[in-house]
Design a protein around this motif. Sequence first.
Motif, mmCIF file in Angstrom:
data_model
loop_
_atom_site.group_PDB
_atom_site.id
_atom_site.type_symbol
_atom_site.label_atom_id
_atom_site.label_comp_id
_atom_site.label_asym_id
_atom_site.label_seq_id
_atom_site.Cartn_x
_atom_site.Cartn_y
_atom_site.Cartn_z
ATOM 1 N N LEU A 191 0.827 -1.216 0.000
ATOM 2 C CA LEU A 191 0.000 0.000 0.000
ATOM 3 C C LEU A 191 0.860 1.264 0.000
ATOM 4 C CD1 LEU A 191 -2.867 -0.979 2.474
ATOM 5 C CD2 LEU A 191 -2.944 -0.859 -0.023
ATOM 6 N N THR A 192 1.918 1.256 0.809
ATOM 7 C CA THR A 192 2.753 2.467 0.851
ATOM 8 C C THR A 192 3.552 2.606 -0.448
ATOM 9 O OG1 THR A 192 4.581 1.336 1.967
ATOM 10 C CG2 THR A 192 2.945 2.405 3.377
ATOM 11 N N ALA A 250 1.306 4.328 -2.592
ATOM 12 C CA ALA A 250 1.300 5.744 -2.185
ATOM 13 C C ALA A 250 2.459 6.496 -2.830
ATOM 14 C CB ALA A 250 1.376 5.843 -0.661
ATOM 15 N N LEU A 271 1.683 7.380 -6.285
ATOM 16 C CA LEU A 271 0.700 8.466 -6.372
ATOM 17 C C LEU A 271 1.369 9.829 -6.155
ATOM 18 C CD1 LEU A 271 -2.278 6.825 -4.432
ATOM 19 C CD2 LEU A 271 -1.969 7.012 -6.902
ATOM 20 N N CYS A 272 2.448 9.842 -5.359
ATOM 21 C CA CYS A 272 3.137 11.107 -5.059
ATOM 22 C C CYS A 272 4.373 11.299 -5.927
ATOM 23 C CB CYS A 272 3.567 11.125 -3.592
ATOM 24 S SG CYS A 272 2.205 11.056 -2.449
ATOM 25 N N ASP A 279 5.613 14.839 -7.074
ATOM 26 C CA ASP A 279 6.060 15.723 -5.993
ATOM 27 C C ASP A 279 7.396 15.268 -5.424
ATOM 28 O OD1 ASP A 279 3.605 17.611 -5.036
ATOM 29 O OD2 ASP A 279 2.903 15.758 -5.928
ATOM 30 N N ILE A 280 7.526 13.952 -5.257
ATOM 31 C CA ILE A 280 8.775 13.416 -4.702
ATOM 32 C C ILE A 280 9.923 13.765 -5.639
ATOM 33 C CG2 ILE A 280 10.027 11.312 -4.087
ATOM 34 C CD1 ILE A 280 7.314 10.059 -3.323
#
Lengths: 345, 345
Positions: free
Chosen positions: A258-259, A262, A265-266, A269-270
């Motif tokens: 799950l992470t 995540a 999904l980011c 930005d990362i």
Amino acid sequence: MKIIIDAMGGDNAPREIVRGALIANKEFGVDIILVGRVEDILQVLKDDGITDLPKGVEIAHAEQVVTMEDKAATAMKDKPESSMVLSLKLLNEGKGDALVTATNTGAVLAASTLIVKRIKGVRRGALVPTMPTPKGYCLLIDCGANVEVTEEYLLQFAFLGSAYSKLALGVDNPRVGLLNNGAEETKGTQLLKNTHNLLKNAKEINFIGNVEGNDAVLGTADVIVTDGFTGNVYLKTVEGVGKFFGDMLKSMFKRNLLTKIAALLCYKDIKAFKAKMDYRETGGAPLLGMSKPIMKAHGGSDAWAIRGAIKQAIPYAKCDFAGYISGQMETMKAMTSNAQSEVQT
Amino acid sequence: MKIIIDAMGGDNAPREIVRGALIANKEFGVDIILVGRVEDILQVLKDDGITDLPKGVEIAHAEQVVTMEDKAATAMKDKPESSMVLSLKLLNEGKGDALVTATNTGAVLAASTLIVKRIKGVRRGALVPTMPTPKGYCLLIDCGANVEVTEEYLLQFAFLGSAYSKLALGVDNPRVGLLNNGAEETKGTQLLKNTHNLLKNAKEINFIGNVEGNDAVLGTADVIVTDGFTGNVYLKTVEGVGKFFGDMLKSMFKRNLLTKIAALLCYKDIKAFKAKMDYRETGGAPLLGMSKPIMKAHGGSDAWAIRGAIKQAIPYAKCDFAGYISGQMETMKAMTSNAQSEVQT
């Protein structure tokens, strides 16, 4: 524009240095002098499948190599035929417009003072890294060259940093802050109180007063003035917390499926944040106070970091930094001698 | 165990202070003396629907309040009837085992030296915050009480920090590092070189040598010894970078629907990290060197932060810190006088 490159300086020399120089030659259209062992440099080109030196790239042979183990104070005397010494000589003789080196910081500081020399009247050279802030960047002067300082050194650092910010980075009316343990002008050591008073009266400087560590990080000032000891602690603390958070984020995003989703999904930005924090983009630290442009790249520089340092060296070489500072020297001198007579009376 | 609480000190006094004290009274079973304006304290209780003082909680009336605007050096003289002064007097008279206050740092430093007094032989009191590291916590001594220091102060800080780490925090053989601009023992100012030599010979201390800013952040040492100026810059820089990253993370996770989902997926990790970084858990900074336990809470403390500071005060009050340091005083004195005679010869 011709940039002298110390091809043998740094942990990844000559391979990454040469590669970075060739990228810059192509991308920015600058001429390059690669200084170092001809056979080693040619081997790098050969390994990369390059048969002829690209247009605008030449090699100046130097037999010796200064390493991180060499003593700062004696490296120049111990290795007179080193790429570092030859690079500085070529710069001094006007064979190039700027020098980029990833060599031993202490050694190049000491040798440049002797070969290239300081701008007349400047008391000390200072190492000036660019540090990311939430909305931009700021300069830190000094970050390690001068562990013990005087009011005059700090005043000159303010002038040097402000001039570089304006001329090389194009910052309009750069905000200059004095790193201190509180915002009030009564804060800090006697040396800092005296310096605060000097800077307050410097019309040439946009002095915004004392800045605390957190304000400095968050971009209150364009130029942070401090002694080399405090600057070094500041710089390394920022690096340390950066690593702390970076590692935390990494292990967070890798925890489970799950992470990992995540992280995807980011992703954008990362990536943007990583780019901002990437020292390779702004990793060159000018050695301000010297009569010619010297850009110190990180010892661990890879090709991209060398490219970045060359990119930074170009505007520095283009502006007449030394001339500008020379024009302000009388002002600095008058301010310091006034301050000294004030102390005496 | 009875804890004296300066109910009027701090930005959120008396409401949050009283609330925090009542939580601690219930959760840790400690008795509490709330020092401050009776009517104000009773009003807080009334507002919270508490009709009687809980068991073990009493009030000591003090008419005046020290604020952040009061001058550190004169607050005690200017406000002799303040909750701060009365709290210190009660502590000094043995009416409680420790004092927790969120008042003006400079004022409590100055007043505690006069009322509670330092442990005999200790030159300076130091403010010692606990800072999170990737795998635990470390102490920073000093972080602002002493802008200018001597070798003797720094040596004493090492003993004070090490003793607190061992006795109050239960760290086995705490690693003590000297904050410096390089790991080599020749680094730093002359003062730091001298201090390094002193600490190297301190058998009572597990001295691991110089630590740089990044090593300090990453948990190399359990106790970081430095002067109050550098410590303050270090602490605030860590706070600043923390805020920088925190804000970045927040805006990243709030960017759009997908990143909001990402935040949910990482919820557990974010929560754990936030808890680690939450100053309220470890926000009390002991004022080491005083003859009785004084815990300075953050000026902006809420009830949970006051509860945290009281929690930290309990082990400090339980261990015989002052007795332990007194037992080491001859050693410290001998080391410093040896060093002085070395310097003279």
